[in-house]
Design an enzyme around this catalytic site. Structure first.
Site, PDB file in Angstrom:
ATOM      1  N   HIS A  29       4.495  -8.942  -0.089  1.00 29.90           N
ATOM      2  CA  HIS A  29       4.668  -7.596  -0.640  1.00 29.90           C
ATOM      3  C   HIS A  29       4.635  -7.536  -2.170  1.00 29.90           C
ATOM      4  O   HIS A  29       4.439  -6.458  -2.728  1.00 29.90           O
ATOM      5  CB  HIS A  29       5.977  -6.978  -0.139  1.00 29.90           C
ATOM      6  N   ASN A  38       9.896  -9.545   2.851  1.00 28.49           N
ATOM      7  CA  ASN A  38       9.032  -9.078   1.768  1.00 28.49           C
ATOM      8  C   ASN A  38       7.839 -10.013   1.553  1.00 28.49           C
ATOM      9  O   ASN A  38       7.101  -9.877   0.581  1.00 28.49           O
ATOM     10  CB  ASN A  38       9.851  -8.960   0.480  1.00 28.49           C
ATOM     11  N   HIS A  66      -0.825   0.154   3.586  1.00 30.60           N
ATOM     12  CA  HIS A  66       0.229  -0.806   3.266  1.00 30.60           C
ATOM     13  C   HIS A  66      -0.030  -2.157   3.948  1.00 30.60           C
ATOM     14  O   HIS A  66       0.014  -3.214   3.302  1.00 30.60           O
ATOM     15  CB  HIS A  66       1.574  -0.230   3.713  1.00 30.60           C
ATOM     16  N   HIS A 111       2.305  -4.561  -2.800  1.00 30.41           N
ATOM     17  CA  HIS A 111       2.725  -3.269  -3.354  1.00 30.41           C
ATOM     18  C   HIS A 111       1.957  -2.935  -4.636  1.00 30.41           C
ATOM     19  O   HIS A 111       1.627  -1.764  -4.882  1.00 30.41           O
ATOM     20  CB  HIS A 111       4.231  -3.281  -3.645  1.00 30.41           C
ATOM     21  N   LYS A 130      13.066  -8.833  13.014  1.00 28.04           N
ATOM     22  CA  LYS A 130      13.615  -8.001  11.937  1.00 28.04           C
ATOM     23  C   LYS A 130      15.075  -7.659  12.215  1.00 28.04           C
ATOM     24  O   LYS A 130      15.919  -7.679  11.303  1.00 28.04           O
ATOM     25  CB  LYS A 130      12.783  -6.723  11.749  1.00 28.04           C
ATOM     26  N   ARG A 189      17.279 -11.399   3.612  1.00 35.64           N
ATOM     27  CA  ARG A 189      16.362 -10.292   3.925  1.00 35.64           C
ATOM     28  C   ARG A 189      15.074 -10.340   3.093  1.00 35.64           C
ATOM     29  O   ARG A 189      14.047  -9.793   3.502  1.00 35.64           O
ATOM     30  CB  ARG A 189      17.079  -8.945   3.740  1.00 35.64           C
ATOM     31  N   ARG A 238      25.414  13.499   1.260  1.00 37.06           N
ATOM     32  CA  ARG A 238      25.706  12.052   1.124  1.00 37.06           C
ATOM     33  C   ARG A 238      25.606  11.314   2.453  1.00 37.06           C
ATOM     34  O   ARG A 238      26.201  10.257   2.631  1.00 37.06           O
ATOM     35  CB  ARG A 238      27.057  11.804   0.465  1.00 37.06           C
ATOM     36  N   GLU A 267       2.226  -6.664   9.600  1.00 36.00           N
ATOM     37  CA  GLU A 267       3.674  -6.949   9.538  1.00 36.00           C
ATOM     38  C   GLU A 267       4.104  -7.808  10.731  1.00 36.00           C
ATOM     39  O   GLU A 267       5.052  -8.590  10.629  1.00 36.00           O
ATOM     40  CB  GLU A 267       4.476  -5.637   9.503  1.00 36.00           C
TER      41      GLU A 267
HETATM   42  N1  LIG Z   1      11.339   0.902   5.352  1.00 38.18           N
HETATM   43  C1  LIG Z   1      10.757  -0.237   5.660  1.00 38.18           C
HETATM   44  O1  LIG Z   1      11.425  -1.247   5.961  1.00 38.18           O
HETATM   45  C2  LIG Z   1       9.267  -0.317   5.671  1.00 38.18           C
HETATM   46  C3  LIG Z   1       8.653  -1.408   6.286  1.00 38.18           C
HETATM   47  C4  LIG Z   1       7.273  -1.475   6.291  1.00 38.18           C
HETATM   48  C5  LIG Z   1       6.521  -0.439   5.738  1.00 38.18           C
HETATM   49  N2  LIG Z   1       7.150   0.614   5.190  1.00 38.18           N
HETATM   50  C6  LIG Z   1       6.367   1.745   4.666  1.00 38.18           C
HETATM   51  O2  LIG Z   1       5.626   2.311   5.730  1.00 38.18           O
HETATM   52  C7  LIG Z   1       4.490   2.989   5.199  1.00 38.18           C
HETATM   53  C8  LIG Z   1       3.254   2.673   6.018  1.00 38.18           C
HETATM   54  O3  LIG Z   1       3.467   3.155   7.329  1.00 38.18           O
HETATM   55  P1  LIG Z   1       2.248   3.347   8.347  1.00 38.18           P
HETATM   56  O4  LIG Z   1       1.360   2.169   8.291  1.00 38.18           O
HETATM   57  O5  LIG Z   1       2.840   3.752   9.621  1.00 38.18           O
HETATM   58  O6  LIG Z   1       1.402   4.505   7.671  1.00 38.18           O
HETATM   59  P2  LIG Z   1       1.461   6.109   7.795  1.00 38.18           P
HETATM   60  O7  LIG Z   1       2.815   6.604   7.991  1.00 38.18           O
HETATM   61  O8  LIG Z   1       0.686   6.604   6.623  1.00 38.18           O
HETATM   62  O9  LIG Z   1       0.607   6.389   9.120  1.00 38.18           O
HETATM   63  C9  LIG Z   1      -0.751   6.013   9.122  1.00 38.18           C
HETATM   64  C10 LIG Z   1      -1.638   7.154   9.639  1.00 38.18           C
HETATM   65  O10 LIG Z   1      -1.529   7.209  11.045  1.00 38.18           O
HETATM   66  C11 LIG Z   1      -1.342   8.555  11.483  1.00 38.18           C
HETATM   67  N3  LIG Z   1      -0.604   8.446  12.733  1.00 38.18           N
HETATM   68  C12 LIG Z   1       0.693   8.072  12.880  1.00 38.18           C
HETATM   69  N4  LIG Z   1       0.976   7.941  14.173  1.00 38.18           N
HETATM   70  C13 LIG Z   1      -0.135   8.251  14.864  1.00 38.18           C
HETATM   71  C14 LIG Z   1      -0.462   8.282  16.235  1.00 38.18           C
HETATM   72  N5  LIG Z   1       0.402   7.914  17.170  1.00 38.18           N
HETATM   73  N6  LIG Z   1      -1.712   8.679  16.581  1.00 38.18           N
HETATM   74  C15 LIG Z   1      -2.616   9.015  15.635  1.00 38.18           C
HETATM   75  N7  LIG Z   1      -2.380   8.960  14.314  1.00 38.18           N
HETATM   76  C16 LIG Z   1      -1.146   8.587  13.942  1.00 38.18           C
HETATM   77  C17 LIG Z   1      -0.618   9.200  10.346  1.00 38.18           C
HETATM   78  O11 LIG Z   1      -0.808  10.598  10.389  1.00 38.18           O
HETATM   79  C18 LIG Z   1      -1.276   8.536   9.132  1.00 38.18           C
HETATM   80  O12 LIG Z   1      -2.452   9.213   8.786  1.00 38.18           O
HETATM   81  C19 LIG Z   1       4.372   2.550   3.754  1.00 38.18           C
HETATM   82  O13 LIG Z   1       4.804   3.583   2.906  1.00 38.18           O
HETATM   83  C20 LIG Z   1       5.323   1.368   3.654  1.00 38.18           C
HETATM   84  O14 LIG Z   1       5.845   1.211   2.368  1.00 38.18           O
HETATM   85  C21 LIG Z   1       8.504   0.702   5.154  1.00 38.18           C
HETATM   86  O1  LIG Z   2      12.720  -4.478   5.514  1.00 40.33           O
HETATM   87  C1  LIG Z   2      12.491  -5.165   4.506  1.00 40.33           C
HETATM   88  O2  LIG Z   2      13.387  -5.687   3.841  1.00 40.33           O
HETATM   89  C2  LIG Z   2      11.109  -5.384   4.062  1.00 40.33           C
HETATM   90  O3  LIG Z   2      10.882  -5.914   2.989  1.00 40.33           O
HETATM   91  C3  LIG Z   2      10.028  -4.926   4.988  1.00 40.33           C
HETATM   92  C4  LIG Z   2       8.730  -4.568   4.288  1.00 40.33           C
HETATM   93  O4  LIG Z   2       7.705  -4.725   5.260  1.00 40.33           O
HETATM   94  C5  LIG Z   2       8.675  -3.121   3.821  1.00 40.33           C
HETATM   95  O5  LIG Z   2       7.379  -2.821   3.373  1.00 40.33           O
HETATM   96  C6  LIG Z   2       9.693  -2.673   2.815  1.00 40.33           C
HETATM   97  O6  LIG Z   2       9.665  -1.282   2.657  1.00 40.33           O
HETATM   98  C7  LIG Z   2       9.506  -3.274   1.452  1.00 40.33           C
HETATM   99  O7  LIG Z   2      10.627  -2.952   0.715  1.00 40.33           O
HETATM  100  P1  LIG Z   2      10.771  -3.082  -0.854  1.00 40.33           P
HETATM  101  O8  LIG Z   2      12.212  -3.378  -1.005  1.00 40.33           O
HETATM  102  O9  LIG Z   2       9.889  -4.193  -1.334  1.00 40.33           O
HETATM  103  O10 LIG Z   2      10.379  -1.779  -1.412  1.00 40.33           O
HETATM  104 ZN   LIG Z   3       5.884  -3.868   4.548  1.00 41.12          ZN
END
Ligand SMILES: NC(=O)c1ccc[n+]([C@@H]2O[C@H](COP(=O)([O-])OP(=O)(O)OC[C@H]3O[C@@H](n4cnc5c(N)ncnc54)[C@H](O)[C@@H]3O)[C@@H](O)[C@H]2O)c1
Ligand SMILES: O=C(O)C(=O)C[C@@H](O)[C@H](O)[C@H](O)COP(=O)(O)O
Ligand SMILES: [Zn+2]
Length: 355
Positions: free
Chosen positions: A244, A241, A260, A248, A223, A237, A118, A182
């Site tokens: 998105h 999005n 993404h 998405h 952010k 917040r 948890r 982003e």
């Molecule tokens: N939690 C959040 O608030 C939030 C916000 C935005 C996006 N996201 C999520 O993030 C994901 C996208 O992340 P991303 O764009 O980083 O993609 P990713 O994690 O798929 O990385 C992209 C590619 O780059 C490669 N890579 C990573 N770092 C590297 C480096 N330093 N040198 C060479 N290659 C490298 C990876 O192996 C991968 O093939 C999505 O799933 C999206 O939904 C989450």
């Molecule tokens: O941090 C947030 O809040 C965002 O919406 C940032 C987005 O860039 C990110 O892709 C996030 O993962 C989207 O979340 P979701 O709630 O739409 O799944």
């Molecule tokens: Zn995003």
């Protein structure tokens, strides 16, 4: 080794931005820890190696949780595999999960840490622009299901986030630019200086250049400010999005072959079309969406699906209430608002404008 900036996320933790700072990961792990799981995709030995060395030098037992690359990591099966590993290695509540990679890895690692016992401590070492400015910051963690993107997850904050600009040297240009989607989003919803910097230094959107660090720092600061005010997305917040809702849906429709950030770029143009056709934004602000995103080489058009193929996924967007779609749109630069329940005609007109 130099620290370039430190952005506090309220009083919860700092995002550190620096060069040659990977060894600093050890300082983020509490002294009470005995074991550390490094979640990574095995594509980044040049980053994982120094992180592992620094953790071992602190006397920690280091376990590698190797996961599939990119979006394939974000499944409940991969998470379950890591929970199995944590169980076999007897990870306790004082032991730590460290996510090293892009946003896919930090999303997964965060969710694994949030659910194990948890909740165990989490440290993020983002290695893409996108993960530095967005995914690793703010506490949204999760995985995809067959029905859609990020449908299972938790809000769970890290102990710290360590961004080393030097690791971006190996990031392919398309992934670098996808992260800048982003950053440009942050410019449109809250910080127009980002757009001015991007327009003055377009090269810094595709590789590390003169404006890259400031672009990244400004996006993180934006952010941090938003999530400090509204961690659990009660209202404000939602602005993060922007782009998105459609983005998405497109990602899922392409079976995650589109990045993404690329899908979000298209989604922002769609949101701008909705706003423009509703009289909320003028011609110039609509055009600036296409021009700013094009500077990074990001897509601003899409004809890979009919709107009907995307509507069901859009209906599962977390901003939807009942059967009413809700979009983040602008009513001016850096003036985000919500568009609730657009007519089908408006949706179609905005979507047709993407072709
Ligand atoms: N939690 C959040 O608030 C939030 C916000 C935005 C996006 N996201 C999520 O993030 C994901 C996208 O992340 P991303 O764009 O980083 O993609 P990713 O994690 O798929 O990385 C992209 C590619 O780059 C490669 N890579 C990573 N770092 C590297 C480096 N330093 N040198 C060479 N290659 C490298 C990876 O192996 C991968 O093939 C999505 O799933 C999206 O939904 C989450
Ligand atoms: O941090 C947030 O809040 C965002 O919406 C940032 C987005 O860039 C990110 O892709 C996030 O993962 C989207 O979340 P979701 O709630 O739409 O799944
Ligand atoms: Zn995003």
């Amino acid at each position: 080794m130099s620290e370039l900036a430190r952005v506090p996320v309220g009083t919860a933790y700092d995002v550190v931005l620096g060069r040659g700072v990977l060894a600093g990961v050890a300082d983020l792990v509490p002294d009470s820890a005995r074991r550390v799981l490094i979640v990574h995709s095995d594509t980044l030995p040049q980053v994982v190696g120094p992180v592992r060395d620094a953790l071992r030098a602190k006397g920690l037992h280091v376990v590698d949780g190797v996961v599939p690359d990119a979006e394939a990591a974000k499944t409940i099966d991969v998470a379950a595999g890591l929970w199995g590993l944590l169980g076999r290695e007897s990870f306790t509540r004082t032991d730590v999960v460290v996510g090293v990679g892009g946003g896919t890895v930090t999303d997964l690692a965060g969710f694994v840490a949030a659910a194990w016992l948890r909740g165990v401590p989490l440290v993020n070492v983002p290695t893409t622009v996108l993960a530095m400015v967005d995914a690793a910051v703010g506490g949204k963690t999760g995985v995809n299901t067959a029905e859609g993107k990020n449908l299972v997850g938790a809000f769970y904050e890290p102990l710290g986030v360590l961004c080393d600009i030097d690791v971006l040297a190996t990031l392919p240009e398309a992934d670098f630019a996808a992260g800048m989607a982003e950053v440009i989003k942050a410019g449109f919803i809250a910080d127009p200086v980002i757009l001015e910097l991007a327009e003055a230094h377009p090269g810094s959107l595709r590789r590390v250049g003169p404006a890259t660090v400031e672009l990244i720092e400004r996006a993180i600061a934006m952010k941090a400010s938003v999530v400090t005010q509204d961690l659990r997305e009660a209202g404000l917040r939602e602005i993060l999005n922007y782009g998105h809702t459609l983005g998405h849906a497109i990602e899922q429709h392409t079976a995650y072959t589109m990045r993404h950030g690329e899908a979000v770029a298209i989604g922002m143009v769609f949101a701008a079309e909705l706003a423009h056709r509703s009289g909320l934004i003028d011609d110039a602000l609509l055009a600036r969406h296409r021009s700013a995103l094009a500077l990074a080489g990001l897509p601003t058009a899409y004809d890979g699906a009919g709107l009907d193929e995307l509507l069901a996924a859009m209906g599962r967007d977390k901003k939807t209430r009942g059967s009413t779609l809700r979009f983040v749109v602008l009513e001016g630069l850096a003036r985000p608002t919500r568009f609730v329940g657009p007519s089908e005609g408006l949706l179609r007109a905005a979507y047709d404008a993407l072709a």
